[in-house]
Every structure is written in C-alpha cells, then in structure tokens.
Design a protein around this motif. Structure first.
Motif, PDB file in Angstrom:
ATOM      1  N   VAL A  68      26.536  46.487  53.608  1.00 11.75           N
ATOM      2  CA  VAL A  68      25.181  46.759  55.002  1.00 11.75           C
ATOM      3  C   VAL A  68      25.191  48.418  55.810  1.00 11.75           C
ATOM      4  CG1 VAL A  68      24.274  46.181  57.424  1.00 11.75           C
ATOM      5  CG2 VAL A  68      25.843  44.441  56.045  1.00 11.75           C
ATOM      6  N   THR A  69      23.809  48.934  55.200  1.00 13.19           N
ATOM      7  CA  THR A  69      23.891  49.969  55.353  1.00 13.19           C
ATOM      8  C   THR A  69      23.374  50.222  56.930  1.00 13.19           C
ATOM      9  OG1 THR A  69      21.291  49.931  56.027  1.00 13.19           O
ATOM     10  CG2 THR A  69      22.145  50.017  53.189  1.00 13.19           C
ATOM     11  N   PRO A  70      23.068  51.492  57.689  1.00 18.10           N
ATOM     12  CA  PRO A  70      23.770  51.604  59.277  1.00 18.10           C
ATOM     13  C   PRO A  70      22.072  51.507  59.312  1.00 18.10           C
ATOM     14  CG  PRO A  70      24.341  53.835  58.280  1.00 18.10           C
ATOM     15  CD  PRO A  70      23.791  53.161  56.559  1.00 18.10           C
ATOM     16  N   GLU A  71      21.058  51.615  58.864  1.00 24.35           N
ATOM     17  CA  GLU A  71      19.911  51.048  59.053  1.00 24.35           C
ATOM     18  C   GLU A  71      19.535  49.187  58.957  1.00 24.35           C
ATOM     19  OE1 GLU A  71      20.411  52.474  56.672  1.00 24.35           O
ATOM     20  OE2 GLU A  71      19.731  54.889  57.393  1.00 24.35           O
ATOM     21  N   GLY A  72      21.403  48.770  58.833  1.00 24.02           N
ATOM     22  CA  GLY A  72      21.159  47.448  59.250  1.00 24.02           C
ATOM     23  C   GLY A  72      20.525  47.078  57.970  1.00 24.02           C
ATOM     24  N   VAL A  73      20.373  47.625  56.480  1.00 22.10           N
ATOM     25  CA  VAL A  73      19.584  46.820  55.563  1.00 22.10           C
ATOM     26  C   VAL A  73      21.010  45.940  54.701  1.00 22.10           C
ATOM     27  CG1 VAL A  73      18.560  46.397  53.611  1.00 22.10           C
ATOM     28  CG2 VAL A  73      17.999  48.354  55.620  1.00 22.10           C
ATOM     29  N   ALA A  74      20.738  44.785  53.920  1.00 13.72           N
ATOM     30  CA  ALA A  74      22.049  44.761  53.305  1.00 13.72           C
ATOM     31  C   ALA A  74      21.678  44.096  52.209  1.00 13.72           C
ATOM     32  CB  ALA A  74      22.194  43.038  53.552  1.00 13.72           C
ATOM     33  N   LEU A  75      22.786  44.854  51.435  1.00  9.20           N
ATOM     34  CA  LEU A  75      22.195  44.914  49.732  1.00  9.20           C
ATOM     35  C   LEU A  75      23.502  44.713  49.354  1.00  9.20           C
ATOM     36  CD1 LEU A  75      20.991  48.727  49.938  1.00  9.20           C
ATOM     37  CD2 LEU A  75      19.609  46.802  49.934  1.00  9.20           C
ATOM     38  N   ASP A  76      22.933  43.771  48.417  1.00  6.13           N
ATOM     39  CA  ASP A  76      24.402  43.595  47.345  1.00  6.13           C
ATOM     40  C   ASP A  76      24.646  43.661  46.619  1.00  6.13           C
ATOM     41  OD1 ASP A  76      23.400  40.253  47.842  1.00  6.13           O
ATOM     42  OD2 ASP A  76      22.049  40.257  47.122  1.00  6.13           O
ATOM     43  N   VAL A  77      26.292  44.760  46.724  1.00  5.19           N
ATOM     44  CA  VAL A  77      26.416  45.111  45.197  1.00  5.19           C
ATOM     45  C   VAL A  77      27.688  44.431  44.499  1.00  5.19           C
ATOM     46  CG1 VAL A  77      26.182  47.281  46.929  1.00  5.19           C
ATOM     47  CG2 VAL A  77      28.758  46.012  47.278  1.00  5.19           C
ATOM     48  N   HIS A  78      27.940  44.902  43.449  1.00  4.12           N
ATOM     49  CA  HIS A  78      29.226  44.630  42.488  1.00  4.12           C
ATOM     50  C   HIS A  78      30.570  45.638  43.108  1.00  4.12           C
ATOM     51  CE1 HIS A  78      25.454  42.144  42.147  1.00  4.12           C
ATOM     52  NE2 HIS A  78      26.618  40.730  41.603  1.00  4.12           N
ATOM     53  N   VAL A  79      31.318  45.071  42.910  1.00  4.72           N
ATOM     54  CA  VAL A  79      32.826  45.827  42.371  1.00  4.72           C
ATOM     55  C   VAL A  79      33.270  46.945  41.483  1.00  4.72           C
ATOM     56  CG1 VAL A  79      34.762  46.588  43.474  1.00  4.72           C
ATOM     57  CG2 VAL A  79      33.584  45.097  45.156  1.00  4.72           C
ATOM     58  N   ALA A  80      33.377  47.561  40.759  1.00  2.19           N
ATOM     59  CA  ALA A  80      33.248  47.884  39.725  1.00  2.19           C
ATOM     60  C   ALA A  80      34.743  46.775  39.300  1.00  2.19           C
ATOM     61  CB  ALA A  80      33.510  48.802  39.113  1.00  2.19           C
ATOM     62  N   PRO A  81      35.118  46.064  38.261  1.00  2.00           N
ATOM     63  CA  PRO A  81      36.335  45.801  37.824  1.00  2.00           C
ATOM     64  C   PRO A  81      37.276  47.477  37.563  1.00  2.00           C
ATOM     65  CG  PRO A  81      34.889  45.570  35.911  1.00  2.00           C
ATOM     66  CD  PRO A  81      34.545  46.166  37.289  1.00  2.00           C
ATOM     67  N   ALA A  82      38.455  46.676  37.386  1.00  2.00           N
ATOM     68  CA  ALA A  82      39.619  47.608  37.428  1.00  2.00           C
ATOM     69  C   ALA A  82      39.237  47.801  36.161  1.00  2.00           C
ATOM     70  CB  ALA A  82      40.768  47.013  37.537  1.00  2.00           C
ATOM     71  N   SER A  83      39.156  47.531  35.265  1.00  2.00           N
ATOM     72  CA  SER A  83      38.952  47.391  33.756  1.00  2.00           C
ATOM     73  C   SER A  83      37.563  48.460  33.156  1.00  2.00           C
ATOM     74  CB  SER A  83      38.339  46.184  32.658  1.00  2.00           C
ATOM     75  OG  SER A  83      37.236  45.468  33.303  1.00  2.00           O
ATOM     76  N   ALA A  84      36.859  48.803  34.006  1.00  2.00           N
ATOM     77  CA  ALA A  84      35.811  49.469  34.139  1.00  2.00           C
ATOM     78  C   ALA A  84      36.264  50.778  34.422  1.00  2.00           C
ATOM     79  CB  ALA A  84      34.283  49.418  34.799  1.00  2.00           C
ATOM     80  N   ARG A  85      36.676  50.878  35.485  1.00  2.00           N
ATOM     81  CA  ARG A  85      37.282  52.341  36.086  1.00  2.00           C
ATOM     82  C   ARG A  85      38.607  52.589  34.899  1.00  2.00           C
ATOM     83  NH1 ARG A  85      38.559  52.066  42.131  1.00  2.00           N
ATOM     84  NH2 ARG A  85      38.492  53.854  41.950  1.00  2.00           N
ATOM     85  N   ALA A  86      39.303  52.034  34.241  1.00  2.00           N
ATOM     86  CA  ALA A  86      40.427  52.086  33.990  1.00  2.00           C
ATOM     87  C   ALA A  86      40.013  52.824  32.183  1.00  2.00           C
ATOM     88  CB  ALA A  86      41.031  51.236  33.173  1.00  2.00           C
ATOM     89  N   ALA A  87      38.767  52.106  31.823  1.00  2.00           N
ATOM     90  CA  ALA A  87      38.248  52.729  30.442  1.00  2.00           C
ATOM     91  C   ALA A  87      37.618  54.116  30.982  1.00  2.00           C
ATOM     92  CB  ALA A  87      36.513  52.301  30.160  1.00  2.00           C
TER      93      ALA A  87
END
Length: 308
Positions: A22-41
């Motif tokens: 939820v942005t400060p303007e009140g807009v709800a956006l779908d996001v996907h948390v990066a998996p640990a494998s992607a962060r490690a790579a």
C-alpha cells in the motif's frame, strides 16, 4: 482508502511470496517478495563482478610499481608508497560499499546481480526508496559478510587462535546467511534496519510505448487519445518514482487501483475524473509523462519524484 498497516497482507495461492503493498497515496499494488535463491544468485553475481573489478584495481597498482622499476629506480619513494597504500585502502572500501550504493541508489534500485535475476530493492512502507535506507542496508553488509570474511582469511593469526577465528567467522556468516530463511519476507538484517525489502522487479510491459527522437513523438501522438492531451504544467507534477508506480498499476490492471490513481492524478492537475475510462486516461498520461521525463534526461535534467 487502504492504510499502510495493510502492508504485508498476503493474497493469492503462494502466501510466502505474494504481498499487497500500500503506497502512501493509498494505492494497493501486488508485489512478489524475491525468494532466497534469487537473492543468493544475485549476491554471487555481484561478488564475481566485485572480484573482477578488484583484480583489475590490483593489476593497475602493480602496473604503477612496474613503471617505476622500468625507469631503473632503486626503490619507490616513500611518498609514492604512502599514496599507493592510501589508494589501496580507498579502493578496498569502494569495492565493498560504493558498488552496491551506486546501483541501488539508481533509478532501477538494483545491482548487476539483481538485474540479472529480475529483482530490486524497495521500501517496505510503499514510499520512495531513500538514500538513507540504501546506505544503512549496505553498510550493515560489512558486519554481516565482509568483516567475518576478513577474520577467516587473515594471515596474521596463527595456531589455535587462527582456527578459532575461522570457525567463528564461518558461524557468523552462516547465521546471517540463514536469517532470510527464518522470516516470511526474506529480509536480511540490513533490510530490517533500513526498512527495505527485495522484491521481484515488475516487467516493463509498456517499455516499448516510447522511443527516441521522431519515433517517440509519433508514438506519443498515436497512442494518446485526443481527449487526453496534457500540457507541460500538468505533466510537471510527477517524477520518475510516480511513473514507475503508474506503470505497475497499469501492469497489474486492478480496477480499484486504476480508479484511485486516476482520481489522484485528476485532483493534482485539475481534471474531472474519467469515470469508466480510467485505463485509457492512465495510459495516455503515462505515455506523455514518460516522454517528458526522457526528454529531460537527455538534457541532463532528472526528476526523481514529485517532491524533487
């Protein structure tokens, strides 16, 4: 209007990765948390890039030394040795910190490694990613990774103390490396302190809408509905951050989000809300705003957000 407290609510089948931001303007956006494998790579790619730059830096310093030897000098002057020592310390610091700071403070908020695997850094409160947050999350990497690695690779320690330092450093690195697996948002300690997280970068499906030069102007004219032509004053109220948010709203195509964003933009520029035609309005505004920002960038003028 949604509240910032809604941040982190899950939606969809994979509750471990999908979030509503939820942005400060009140807009709800779908996001996907990066998996640990992607962060490690991404980290391994970045460390490889850093290693390559570090080797090039060391070779450059050796070239300086070789130049003096080639000049038949019996020994390097103390002033040159002191300069090289200071240069080595600065180069080591920059290798550890400036690389991450430079790329994550950029528009894409992602290093080479993060770009390669399609992830980026974002603020967990839905606001703009600040320089303070980026600096905080990256300075803590010294404590998480580089400091214990220095202990493990140090040649100054001997005997049992050296073995103890190696095992202690390994346990230290291991505990921080496993930390993202112990929380649902895959946060490292630097993210907790800085108020950031790493999410999957949205695909720029609208990136082909605007080109350069004459083609840019032709596409803007062709894509913008005659009903939605915006002047300089109407486009100047927003910057790059708002453009990225608008692109993500169009990408997710959530009717409620588009209605909220369209009403917010109309309130800013003094237009009546395009009831029932929000998507066409937003696409026209996005296209013309992006063209304006890209023109400014070609002349060295950048506007990071509406407050800058």
């Amino acid at each position: 209007m949604a509240r910032a407290a809604d941040l982190g609510r899950t939606r969809g089948r994979d509750a471990r990765l999908q979030r509503i931001l939820v942005t400060p303007e009140g807009v709800a956006l779908d996001v996907h948390v990066a998996p640990a494998s992607a962060r490690a790579a991404a980290l391994f790619i970045d460390l490889g890039a850093l290693l390559g730059m570090y080797i090039a830096f060391v070779l450059a310093m050796l070239l300086i030394v070789w130049t003096f030897e080639w000049a038949d000098m019996p020994a390097l002057p103390e002033s040159v040795l002191g300069f090289l020592a200071v240069l080595f310390i600065i180069g080591t610091f920059l290798a550890r910190n400036a690389y991450f700071l430079y790329f994550e403070l950029g528009q894409r908020a992602a290093t080479w490694g993060k770009r390669a695997v399609g992830i980026r850094v974002a603020a967990r409160d839905g606001g703009r990613l600040t320089a303070e947050a980026v600096i905080a999350r990256n300075l803590l990497r010294d404590i998480e990774l580089f400091l214990p690695v220095m202990f493990m690779t140090s040649s100054g320690l001997q005997g049992s103390l050296s073995e103890f330092a190696a095992w202690a450093g390994l346990a230290w690195v291991g505990s921080f490396a496993l930390f993202p697996l112990l929380n649902k948002d895959r946060l490292r300690c630097g993210d907790l302190i800085a108020g950031t997280w790493v999410v999957q970068a949205p695909k720029a499906v609208l990136a082909g809408l605007v080109a350069d030069g004459t083609a840019q102007r032709e596409q803007v004219a062709g894509l913008a509905d005659d009903r939605y032509r915006f002047g300089e004053a109407e486009l100047s109220v927003y910057g790059e951050y708002e453009l990225q948010t608008l692109e993500q709203v169009l990408r997710t195509a959530n009717p409620e989000a588009m209605e909220t964003v369209a009403a917010t933009i109309c309130g800013k520029i003094g237009w009546p809300p395009p009831i029932g035609d929000e998507r066409a309005f937003l696409e026209a505004y996005y296209t013309q705003l992006r063209a304006r920002l890209e023109r400014g960038m070609r002349f060295g003028r950048r506007r990071a957000n509406k407050n800058s």
